[in-house]
Design an enzyme around this catalytic site. Structure first.
Site, PDB file in Angstrom:
ATOM      1  N   TYR A   7       0.834  -1.205   0.000  1.00 18.66           N
ATOM      2  CA  TYR A   7       0.000   0.000   0.000  1.00 18.66           C
ATOM      3  C   TYR A   7       0.867   1.253   0.000  1.00 18.66           C
ATOM      4  CZ  TYR A   7      -2.839   3.830   1.790  1.00 18.66           C
ATOM      5  OH  TYR A   7      -3.430   5.057   1.955  1.00 18.66           O
TER       6      TYR A   7
HETATM    7  N1  LIG Z   1      -8.532   8.376   5.693  1.00 21.63           N
HETATM    8  C1  LIG Z   1      -7.258   8.252   6.061  1.00 21.63           C
HETATM    9  O1  LIG Z   1      -6.927   7.961   7.231  1.00 21.63           O
HETATM   10  C2  LIG Z   1      -6.149   8.503   5.054  1.00 21.63           C
HETATM   11  C3  LIG Z   1      -4.814   8.502   5.519  1.00 21.63           C
HETATM   12  C4  LIG Z   1      -3.798   8.722   4.606  1.00 21.63           C
HETATM   13  C5  LIG Z   1      -4.071   8.938   3.286  1.00 21.63           C
HETATM   14  N2  LIG Z   1      -5.366   8.935   2.850  1.00 21.63           N
HETATM   15  C6  LIG Z   1      -5.607   9.185   1.420  1.00 21.63           C
HETATM   16  O2  LIG Z   1      -6.564  10.222   1.284  1.00 21.63           O
HETATM   17  C7  LIG Z   1      -7.399   9.969   0.148  1.00 21.63           C
HETATM   18  C8  LIG Z   1      -8.865   9.935   0.564  1.00 21.63           C
HETATM   19  O3  LIG Z   1      -9.051   8.942   1.554  1.00 21.63           O
HETATM   20  P1  LIG Z   1     -10.471   8.679   2.246  1.00 21.63           P
HETATM   21  O4  LIG Z   1     -10.213   7.874   3.463  1.00 21.63           O
HETATM   22  O5  LIG Z   1     -11.217   9.954   2.350  1.00 21.63           O
HETATM   23  O6  LIG Z   1     -11.165   7.736   1.144  1.00 21.63           O
HETATM   24  P2  LIG Z   1     -12.654   7.101   1.107  1.00 21.63           P
HETATM   25  O7  LIG Z   1     -13.501   7.689   2.180  1.00 21.63           O
HETATM   26  O8  LIG Z   1     -12.468   5.634   1.058  1.00 21.63           O
HETATM   27  O9  LIG Z   1     -13.205   7.618  -0.318  1.00 21.63           O
HETATM   28  C9  LIG Z   1     -12.633   7.130  -1.480  1.00 21.63           C
HETATM   29  C10 LIG Z   1     -13.130   7.917  -2.664  1.00 21.63           C
HETATM   30  O10 LIG Z   1     -12.498   7.385  -3.847  1.00 21.63           O
HETATM   31  C11 LIG Z   1     -13.499   6.886  -4.747  1.00 21.63           C
HETATM   32  N3  LIG Z   1     -13.021   5.641  -5.349  1.00 21.63           N
HETATM   33  C12 LIG Z   1     -12.951   4.404  -4.790  1.00 21.63           C
HETATM   34  N4  LIG Z   1     -12.460   3.523  -5.675  1.00 21.63           N
HETATM   35  C13 LIG Z   1     -12.215   4.216  -6.819  1.00 21.63           C
HETATM   36  C14 LIG Z   1     -11.729   3.871  -8.095  1.00 21.63           C
HETATM   37  N5  LIG Z   1     -11.377   2.605  -8.403  1.00 21.63           N
HETATM   38  N6  LIG Z   1     -11.634   4.832  -9.038  1.00 21.63           N
HETATM   39  C15 LIG Z   1     -11.988   6.109  -8.768  1.00 21.63           C
HETATM   40  N7  LIG Z   1     -12.478   6.508  -7.582  1.00 21.63           N
HETATM   41  C16 LIG Z   1     -12.578   5.569  -6.610  1.00 21.63           C
HETATM   42  C17 LIG Z   1     -14.753   6.673  -3.902  1.00 21.63           C
HETATM   43  O11 LIG Z   1     -15.909   6.806  -4.759  1.00 21.63           O
HETATM   44  P3  LIG Z   1     -17.267   5.941  -4.473  1.00 21.63           P
HETATM   45  O12 LIG Z   1     -17.888   6.554  -3.239  1.00 21.63           O
HETATM   46  O13 LIG Z   1     -18.095   6.120  -5.700  1.00 21.63           O
HETATM   47  O14 LIG Z   1     -16.809   4.538  -4.233  1.00 21.63           O
HETATM   48  C18 LIG Z   1     -14.632   7.792  -2.885  1.00 21.63           C
HETATM   49  O15 LIG Z   1     -15.114   8.993  -3.427  1.00 21.63           O
HETATM   50  C19 LIG Z   1      -6.910   8.654  -0.451  1.00 21.63           C
HETATM   51  O16 LIG Z   1      -5.988   8.910  -1.501  1.00 21.63           O
HETATM   52  C20 LIG Z   1      -6.222   7.976   0.714  1.00 21.63           C
HETATM   53  O17 LIG Z   1      -5.229   7.066   0.315  1.00 21.63           O
HETATM   54  C21 LIG Z   1      -6.415   8.719   3.704  1.00 21.63           C
END
Ligand SMILES: NC(=O)c1ccc[n+]([C@@H]2O[C@H](COP(=O)([O-])OP(=O)(O)OC[C@H]3O[C@@H](n4cnc5c(N)ncnc54)[C@H](OP(=O)(O)O)[C@@H]3O)[C@@H](O)[C@H]2O)c1
Length: 272
Positions: free
Chosen positions: A158
């Site tokens: 990851y």
């Molecule tokens: N949350 C954390 O703790 C954290 C920490 C470090 C980094 N990040 C990074 O921050 C970013 C956002 O994280 P998050 O936790 O807010 O994510 P999340 O809540 O899981 O949301 C993911 C988003 O990406 C879309 N998505 C999922 N699969 C996809 C695909 N195959 N193609 C295009 N879009 C897709 C989803 O759309 P649908 O709703 O239509 O599925 C949703 O809008 C990511 O890059 C993640 O790696 C997050």
């Protein structure tokens, strides 16, 4: 918000994966700042429409488009539709991401590895579309993770898939600087996103793992323990919120951030 507080008025922004979580907070924040926002979804069209409505109610234009990072044609289509509808792209926020599979290196399958790196390939081709189409003085921000600096067991594939995005961005910053385009990365620490495990941990609710197989329960227990350790080790004393990350993105896409490029901002409460 008054006109003076709408610094992004006239700008066209794509925020990938903006149905929920961090992407939703970014899309709504940039919309409140006056940008026209393309909200992308993979499957949750209803959530995308909700976000569009919220941005429109805040007085900005918004459009929901489907895009799947695993399908390069849909990424190209996203840019073509945006250009067709709004005439330009000023800001790209590469936020979309799928589930991270955290497993010991000895156990990760090739399919699990591919599912994470397929998304990274999509980010590369979104950057390629931006390189081709973004307006002069544009802004590109991609989301990585603070774990590329902290390291963590079970996260090798990851974190590797996110670290590649950091390198894509460093190269692109050097390619596009002559046009005034900045290319940066925001690397969140653990961020509390509604409905996910982080949220349950941060709000102090116990995880309901009773229906899961034993090894899954154990995995969750260890995960919860790890999250609590992270919270305790964070100098600012809490886990992040989507708004914390949206604040940083807002700064990077502002006109004032024109001298910041090729940087990786670790938005993690000081843990890195
Ligand atoms: N949350 C954390 O703790 C954290 C920490 C470090 C980094 N990040 C990074 O921050 C970013 C956002 O994280 P998050 O936790 O807010 O994510 P999340 O809540 O899981 O949301 C993911 C988003 O990406 C879309 N998505 C999922 N699969 C996809 C695909 N195959 N193609 C295009 N879009 C897709 C989803 O759309 P649908 O709703 O239509 O599925 C949703 O809008 C990511 O890059 C993640 O790696 C997050």
């Amino acid at each position: 918000m008054s006109e003076s507080k709408r610094p992004l008025a006239g700008k066209v922004t794509i925020v990938t994966g903006s149905t929920r979580g961090i992407g939703r907070a970014i899309a709504q924040r940039l919309g409140r700042e006056g940008a026209a926002v393309v909200v992308t979804y993979a499957t949750n069209v209803d959530l995308a429409r909700e976000v569009v409505q919220a941005i429109q109610q805040a007085g900005s234009e918004a459009l929901a488009l489907q895009m799947d990072l695993r399908e390069i044609a849909t990424i190209r289509h996203l840019f073509a539709r945006t250009l067709n509808h709004f005439g330009k792209v000023d800001i790209l926020v590469n936020n979309a991401s799928g589930l991270a599979t955290l497993k010991p290196t000895a156990k990760l399958t090739q399919a699990e590895y591919d599912s994470m790196f397929d998304l990274t390939r999509g980010v590369y081709f979104a950057l390629q579309e931006a390189a081709r189409h973004i307006a002069d003085n544009g802004r590109i921000v991609s989301l990585s993770t603070a774990m590329t600096a902290t390291g963590s067991p079970t996260s090798g594939a990851y974190v590797g898939s996110k670290a590649a995005i950091e390198q894509f961005s460093i190269a692109l910053a050097r390619e596009l600087g002559w046009r005034g385009v900045t290319v940066n990365v925001v690397s969140p620490g653990v961020t509390v996103v509604n409905g996910n495990t982080h949220h349950q941990i941060a709000s102090g609710r116990p995880l309901d793992a009773s229906s899961l197989p034993q090894d899954e329960q154990e995995k969750r227990r260890l995960y919860q323990e790890r999250m609590e350790q992270i919270r305790a080790a964070t100098p600012l004393g809490r886990l992040g919120t989507p708004e914390d990350i949206a604040n940083v993105v807002s700064l990077l896409v502002s006109a004032e951030a024109g001298w910041l490029t090729g940087q990786n901002i670790r938005a993690a409460g000081g843990i890195v």
